[in-house]
Design a protein around this motif. Structure first.
Motif, mmCIF file in Angstrom:
data_model
loop_
_atom_site.group_PDB
_atom_site.id
_atom_site.type_symbol
_atom_site.label_atom_id
_atom_site.label_comp_id
_atom_site.label_asym_id
_atom_site.label_seq_id
_atom_site.Cartn_x
_atom_site.Cartn_y
_atom_site.Cartn_z
ATOM 1 N N ALA A 1 155.561 -17.075 -2.482
ATOM 2 C CA ALA A 1 154.306 -17.490 -3.174
ATOM 3 C C ALA A 1 153.039 -17.457 -2.167
ATOM 4 O O ALA A 1 151.877 -17.167 -2.637
ATOM 5 N N SER A 2 153.292 -16.910 -0.937
ATOM 6 C CA SER A 2 152.187 -16.489 -0.110
ATOM 7 C C SER A 2 151.662 -15.121 -0.243
ATOM 8 O O SER A 2 150.828 -14.843 0.286
ATOM 9 N N GLY A 3 152.378 -14.309 -1.238
ATOM 10 C CA GLY A 3 151.883 -12.974 -1.413
ATOM 11 C C GLY A 3 152.734 -11.933 -0.778
ATOM 12 O O GLY A 3 152.578 -10.794 -1.185
ATOM 13 N N ASN A 4 153.448 -12.289 0.234
ATOM 14 C CA ASN A 4 154.411 -11.336 0.925
ATOM 15 C C ASN A 4 155.593 -11.158 -0.016
ATOM 16 O O ASN A 4 155.887 -12.035 -0.881
ATOM 17 N N GLU A 5 156.110 -9.931 0.043
ATOM 18 C CA GLU A 5 157.403 -9.539 -0.554
ATOM 19 C C GLU A 5 158.139 -8.580 0.399
ATOM 20 O O GLU A 5 157.564 -8.029 1.189
ATOM 21 N N TYR A 6 159.423 -8.623 0.031
ATOM 22 C CA TYR A 6 160.490 -7.861 0.816
ATOM 23 C C TYR A 6 161.555 -7.393 -0.090
ATOM 24 O O TYR A 6 161.477 -7.839 -1.227
ATOM 25 N N VAL A 7 162.392 -6.612 0.254
ATOM 26 C CA VAL A 7 163.409 -6.201 -0.419
ATOM 27 C C VAL A 7 164.715 -6.857 0.068
ATOM 28 O O VAL A 7 165.057 -6.800 1.126
ATOM 29 N N ARG A 8 165.571 -7.591 -1.011
ATOM 30 C CA ARG A 8 166.716 -8.065 -0.646
ATOM 31 C C ARG A 8 168.061 -7.564 -1.145
ATOM 32 O O ARG A 8 167.910 -6.893 -2.303
ATOM 33 N N ILE A 9 169.018 -7.138 -0.040
ATOM 34 C CA ILE A 9 170.174 -6.428 -0.387
ATOM 35 C C ILE A 9 171.509 -7.449 -0.285
ATOM 36 O O ILE A 9 171.541 -8.061 0.642
ATOM 37 N N ASN A 10 172.028 -7.684 -1.392
ATOM 38 C CA ASN A 10 173.168 -8.452 -1.367
ATOM 39 C C ASN A 10 174.452 -7.736 -1.449
ATOM 40 O O ASN A 10 174.588 -6.646 -2.392
ATOM 41 N N ILE A 11 175.558 -7.687 -0.697
ATOM 42 C CA ILE A 11 176.876 -6.813 -0.636
ATOM 43 C C ILE A 11 178.018 -7.782 -0.583
ATOM 44 O O ILE A 11 178.015 -8.587 0.509
ATOM 45 N N ASN A 12 178.957 -7.423 -1.300
ATOM 46 C CA ASN A 12 180.124 -8.363 -1.379
ATOM 47 C C ASN A 12 180.911 -7.654 -0.219
ATOM 48 O O ASN A 12 181.234 -6.286 -0.502
ATOM 49 N N THR A 13 181.467 -8.270 0.628
ATOM 50 C CA THR A 13 182.448 -7.740 1.642
ATOM 51 C C THR A 13 183.920 -8.009 1.272
ATOM 52 O O THR A 13 184.668 -7.532 2.089
ATOM 53 N N GLY A 14 184.032 -8.941 0.156
ATOM 54 C CA GLY A 14 185.439 -9.173 -0.074
ATOM 55 C C GLY A 14 185.430 -9.881 -1.575
ATOM 56 O O GLY A 14 184.042 -10.171 -2.009
ATOM 57 N N ARG A 15 186.219 -10.452 -1.901
ATOM 58 C CA ARG A 15 186.367 -11.222 -3.122
ATOM 59 C C ARG A 15 187.377 -12.451 -3.186
ATOM 60 O O ARG A 15 188.361 -12.092 -2.681
#
Length: 406
Positions: A162-176
């Motif tokens: 909401a503040s205008g900042n942005e970033y890239v989010r990486i999600n990785i499964n290390t197991g299941r």
């Protein structure tokens, strides 16, 4: 259990009224020595092809003498950590699915963040760390955004606050969890699979952060980085394959299992089979109306004039002159730096010599002012010739030294 760093460089100054890039910048000048290996590119300011060509110049077919200090240290650190930790993944050691497994999950998370840092320094000039946030764990990845598969093991998305900042989010499964019985420990994936997925997602992040977002580049996505909900276009496939080849070289040199990185997905010298399938499936799912938003999809063979291309056998071909031109440019920069350093040294030497000469002259003048060895240099005063001088008996002693008074 996530590493989050944001902020850094601003967008390119050439933005239109919608905030999109309006000028294609040339890739920053690079050489593997100071000050040229610390580049500062703008965000979303380079065509995907420009990004691809500029990125591979720093590592493709380069020996240690052609790498910058950060790259050499990153490669060595990654290989050492890989050898020490690889046996702990899917080979007897497990990550607990319940609350008691926090310590083990923290170790896995630390490994992933460490490997991300080394990959960033070697392949991406250390530019991703300030913009990405990585989360690891069991089943942390959401559903397939393209709806092509029931389950995906990693994803990369842009997060706008909401503040205008942005970033890239990486999600990785290390197991299941679903491969373990109820209440049992869930085993982690093999380390090669985790590193392969991490590298894959970092390439997505690299293009999301630095690839141009102008309307022209957006229309050409089918032939560059791929559709927005997929991202596996030809430019992605080429950079991915070249990075895989480089990491396999590390495994061959160190005689470890990195030599077999993604061997099923990228057999021999082939591009990623799974990524190519996803790209084609995403394009086939487009409606006729959606296809009109993009330029016509071209076969891989159309790009023979490009410096990097995919051949008819699904291999990546790099023209030799891309390395030759880069080495020529590096030699010119090295000569320029050498001349500048020589000039600074000469300037400093001349300045020091000037200071020494000036000091010697001043010291000689100072010594000469107090040289009384010659009688002819002494000034003699005849006190008898001074009228009313001190000691003259004709002067009242009480008035001596009173000066002129009125």
């Amino acid at each position: 259990m996530a590493n989050q760093t944001r902020g850094g460089l601003p967008f390119a100054p050439f933005r239109d009224e919608n905030g999109r890039n309006s000028y294609h910048h040339p890739f920053p000048r690079y050489a593997p020595f100071d000050p040229y290996f610390r580049i500062t590119p703008h965000r979303r300011a380079y065509t995907p092809r420009e990004l691809l060509n500029g990125t591979i110049k720093a590592f493709y077919n380069r020996q240690d003498g052609g790498l910058n200090p950060l790259q050499v240290r990153a490669r060595e650190s990654l290989c050492v950590r890989y050898v020490l930790r690889s046996t702990a993944y899917a080979k007897g050691e497990h990550v607990a699915a319940g609350p008691g497994g926090d310590e083990a999950r923290e170790l896995v998370d630390d490994d992933v963040r460490f490997f991300a840092k080394q990959l960033d320094d070697f392949f991406f000039f250390g530019l991703l760390e300030r913009y990405i946030m990585i989360e690891t764990g069991l089943d942390v990845v959401g559903p397939d955004p393209a709806g092509l598969e029931d389950r995906i093991e990693a994803e990369t998305t842009i997060v706008r606050e909401a503040s205008g900042n942005e970033y890239v989010r990486i999600n990785i499964n290390t197991g299941r969890r679903d491969i373990a019985s109820a209440g049992a420990n869930a085993p982690t994936y093999e380390l090669n699979d985790i590193i392969g997925r991490l590298m894959h997602e970092m390439i997505h992040a690299y293009f999301l952060i630095y690839a141009c977002d102008c309307p022209k580049c957006e229309r050409g996505l089918l032939n560059t980085t791929g559709l927005p909900n997929d991202g596996h276009g030809p430019v992605f496939l080429m950079l991915h394959r070249l990075i895989v080849s480089e990491i396999r070289r590390w495994g061959d040199a160190e005689h470890n299992d990195l030599a077999a990185l993604l061997e099923h997905d990228c057999p021999d010298l082939s591009i990623s089979l799974h990524s190519r399938w996803r790209a084609n499936a995403a394009i086939n799912n487009l409606t006729v109306l959606q296809r009109r938003n993009y330029t016509r999809l071209l076969p891989y063979s159309f790009s023979e004039r490009h410096l990097v291309r995919i051949t008819n056998t699904d291999r990546v071909a790099v023209r030799p002159n891309i390395k030759e031109n880069q080495i020529r440019a590096e030699n010119a920069l090295h000569d320029r730096r050498s001349r500048a350093e020589a000039y600074r040294v000469d300037l400093l030497d001349n300045w020091l010599a000037y200071e020494v000469d000036e000091f010697d002259e001043d010291e000689a003048d100072y010594d000469h002012a107090f040289d009384f060895e010659g009688e002819e240099d002494i000034i003699r005063v005849d006190t008898d010739a001074v009228e009313g001088g001190v000691g003259d008996p004709s002067v009242d002693p009480s008035r001596q030294g009173s000066g002129n008074r009125t």
